[in-house]
Design an enzyme around this catalytic site. Structure first.
Site, PDB file in Angstrom:
ATOM      1  N   GLY A  11      -4.319 -13.389   8.979  1.00 20.66           N
ATOM      2  CA  GLY A  11      -3.061 -14.120   8.842  1.00 20.66           C
ATOM      3  C   GLY A  11      -2.901 -14.880   7.549  1.00 20.66           C
ATOM      4  O   GLY A  11      -2.211 -15.894   7.500  1.00 20.66           O
ATOM      5  N   SER A  12      -3.523 -14.403   6.470  1.00 21.46           N
ATOM      6  CA  SER A  12      -3.383 -15.145   5.201  1.00 21.46           C
ATOM      7  C   SER A  12      -1.940 -15.147   4.707  1.00 21.46           C
ATOM      8  O   SER A  12      -1.488 -16.118   4.101  1.00 21.46           O
ATOM      9  CB  SER A  12      -4.319 -14.559   4.134  1.00 21.46           C
ATOM     10  OG  SER A  12      -3.867 -13.301   3.693  1.00 21.46           O
ATOM     11  N   MET A  93      -0.654  -4.989  12.681  1.00 19.72           N
ATOM     12  CA  MET A  93      -1.127  -3.615  12.573  1.00 19.72           C
ATOM     13  C   MET A  93      -0.710  -2.768  13.770  1.00 19.72           C
ATOM     14  O   MET A  93      -1.512  -2.084  14.378  1.00 19.72           O
ATOM     15  CB  MET A  93      -2.647  -3.592  12.416  1.00 19.72           C
ATOM     16  CG  MET A  93      -3.161  -4.389  11.237  1.00 19.72           C
ATOM     17  SD  MET A  93      -2.307  -3.974   9.694  1.00 19.72           S
ATOM     18  CE  MET A  93      -3.231  -2.553   9.192  1.00 19.72           C
ATOM     19  N   ASN A 110       8.647  -6.955   6.576  1.00 22.09           N
ATOM     20  CA  ASN A 110       7.234  -6.571   6.557  1.00 22.09           C
ATOM     21  C   ASN A 110       6.718  -6.654   5.132  1.00 22.09           C
ATOM     22  O   ASN A 110       7.493  -6.546   4.167  1.00 22.09           O
ATOM     23  CB  ASN A 110       7.057  -5.147   7.085  1.00 22.09           C
ATOM     24  CG  ASN A 110       5.591  -4.729   7.139  1.00 22.09           C
ATOM     25  OD1 ASN A 110       4.744  -5.465   7.624  1.00 22.09           O
ATOM     26  ND2 ASN A 110       5.296  -3.551   6.609  1.00 22.09           N
ATOM     27  N   HIS A 112       3.886  -4.803   2.694  1.00 16.47           N
ATOM     28  CA  HIS A 112       3.037  -3.610   2.635  1.00 16.47           C
ATOM     29  C   HIS A 112       2.263  -3.637   1.316  1.00 16.47           C
ATOM     30  O   HIS A 112       2.881  -3.869   0.261  1.00 16.47           O
ATOM     31  CB  HIS A 112       3.902  -2.343   2.733  1.00 16.47           C
ATOM     32  CG  HIS A 112       3.110  -1.083   2.671  1.00 16.47           C
ATOM     33  ND1 HIS A 112       2.386  -0.603   3.740  1.00 16.47           N
ATOM     34  CD2 HIS A 112       2.918  -0.199   1.661  1.00 16.47           C
ATOM     35  CE1 HIS A 112       1.782   0.524   3.382  1.00 16.47           C
ATOM     36  NE2 HIS A 112       2.087   0.785   2.124  1.00 16.47           N
TER      37      HIS A 112
HETATM   38  C1  GRF Z   1      -3.670  -7.227   4.008  1.00 14.42           C
HETATM   39  O1  GRF Z   1      -4.285  -6.023   3.593  1.00 14.42           O
HETATM   40  C2  GRF Z   1      -2.259  -7.185   3.581  1.00 14.42           C
HETATM   41  O2  GRF Z   1      -2.128  -6.412   2.419  1.00 14.42           O
HETATM   42  C3  GRF Z   1      -1.545  -6.516   4.716  1.00 14.42           C
HETATM   43  O3  GRF Z   1      -2.285  -6.834   5.891  1.00 14.42           O
HETATM   44  C4  GRF Z   1      -3.630  -7.202   5.525  1.00 14.42           C
HETATM   45  C5  GRF Z   1      -4.023  -8.515   6.116  1.00 14.42           C
HETATM   46  O4  GRF Z   1      -3.070  -9.468   5.787  1.00 14.42           O
HETATM   47  N1  GRF Z   1      -0.215  -7.004   4.776  1.00 14.42           N
HETATM   48  P1  GRF Z   1      -3.201 -10.974   6.377  1.00 14.42           P
HETATM   49  O5  GRF Z   1      -4.310 -11.643   5.602  1.00 14.42           O
HETATM   50  O6  GRF Z   1      -3.569 -10.846   7.852  1.00 14.42           O
HETATM   51  O7  GRF Z   1      -1.867 -11.594   6.137  1.00 14.42           O
END
Ligand code: GRF
Length: 191
Positions: A11-12, A93, A110, A112
């Site tokens: 979730g960054s 995902m 979204n 990508h």
């Molecule tokens: C990362 O590879 C990002 O490019 C894609 O999902 C993956 C995890 O993102 N959107 P996050 O750190 O969970 O937001």
């Protein structure tokens, strides 16, 4: 105006959006805030961050549903509790059914990790390196029924460097994702 963010992992991107909403004073300027973080996985690391931030969280476990349609319906029911003006997929995902996409048409975003329309689908960084690309990047787009297509809102470009691995390129792209997703949402809120 409620924003709901869907995650599946760390979730960054969600965290970057939450921080930007605070720093950018979205509540004051747009009457908008991140009101919930919903994950399809109970072990998603991002849930802990959301809880620490006092943001409502929910888990709709896709394994608990017999069909994709049933899962999407349960997910929509959870999302609709917040009556969101915007639903942001952030490292989410799951492939969503056309019915789900239709329900949120025009308010479903979204991110990508490629410069769409190049490299839709998975393993984008590996594919870019294997293709000998000199640049890579990320795209924020409106979600439509066709996977990883739909009107592009923001993009960022990064160099692919000699000796880059999937991990080093992914990290460079992720840093840019954290810049463009909040920017894309602000543009939508301002529109
Ligand atoms: C990362 O590879 C990002 O490019 C894609 O999902 C993956 C995890 O993102 N959107 P996050 O750190 O969970 O937001």
């Amino acid at each position: 105006k409620n924003i709901v963010i869907l995650i599946s992992g760390g979730g960054s991107n969600m965290a970057a959006i939450v921080r930007a909403s605070r720093r950018g004073d979205w509540l004051q300027r747009f009457g908008a805030r991140v009101s919930a973080v919903v994950s399809n996985r109970a072990d998603a690391g991002g849930l802990a961050f959301a809880r620490e931030q006092g943001i409502a969280t929910a888990v709709v476990d896709h394994k608990a549903y017999a069909s994709r349609e049933a899962f999407d319906a349960a997910l929509a029911a959870e999302i609709d509790r917040h009556e969101p003006v915007l639903v942001a997929l952030a490292g989410f995902m799951r492939i969503l059914t056309p019915q789900f996409v239709e329900r949120y048409a025009g308010r479903l975003l979204n991110i990508h990790p490629s410069l769409l329309p190049a490299f839709p689908g998975l393993h984008t960084h590996r594919r870019a390196i294997e293709a000998g690309c000199k640049v890579a990047g990320a795209t924020v787009h409106q979600v439509t029924a066709e996977l990883d297509h739909g009107p592009i809102l923001e993009q960022a470009v990064v160099p692919v460097l000699e000796g880059d691995t999937e991990a080093t390129l992914a990290a460079r792209v992720l840093t840019q994702e954290h810049q463009i997703y909040p920017r894309a949402i602000e543009r939508v809120l301002r529109a």
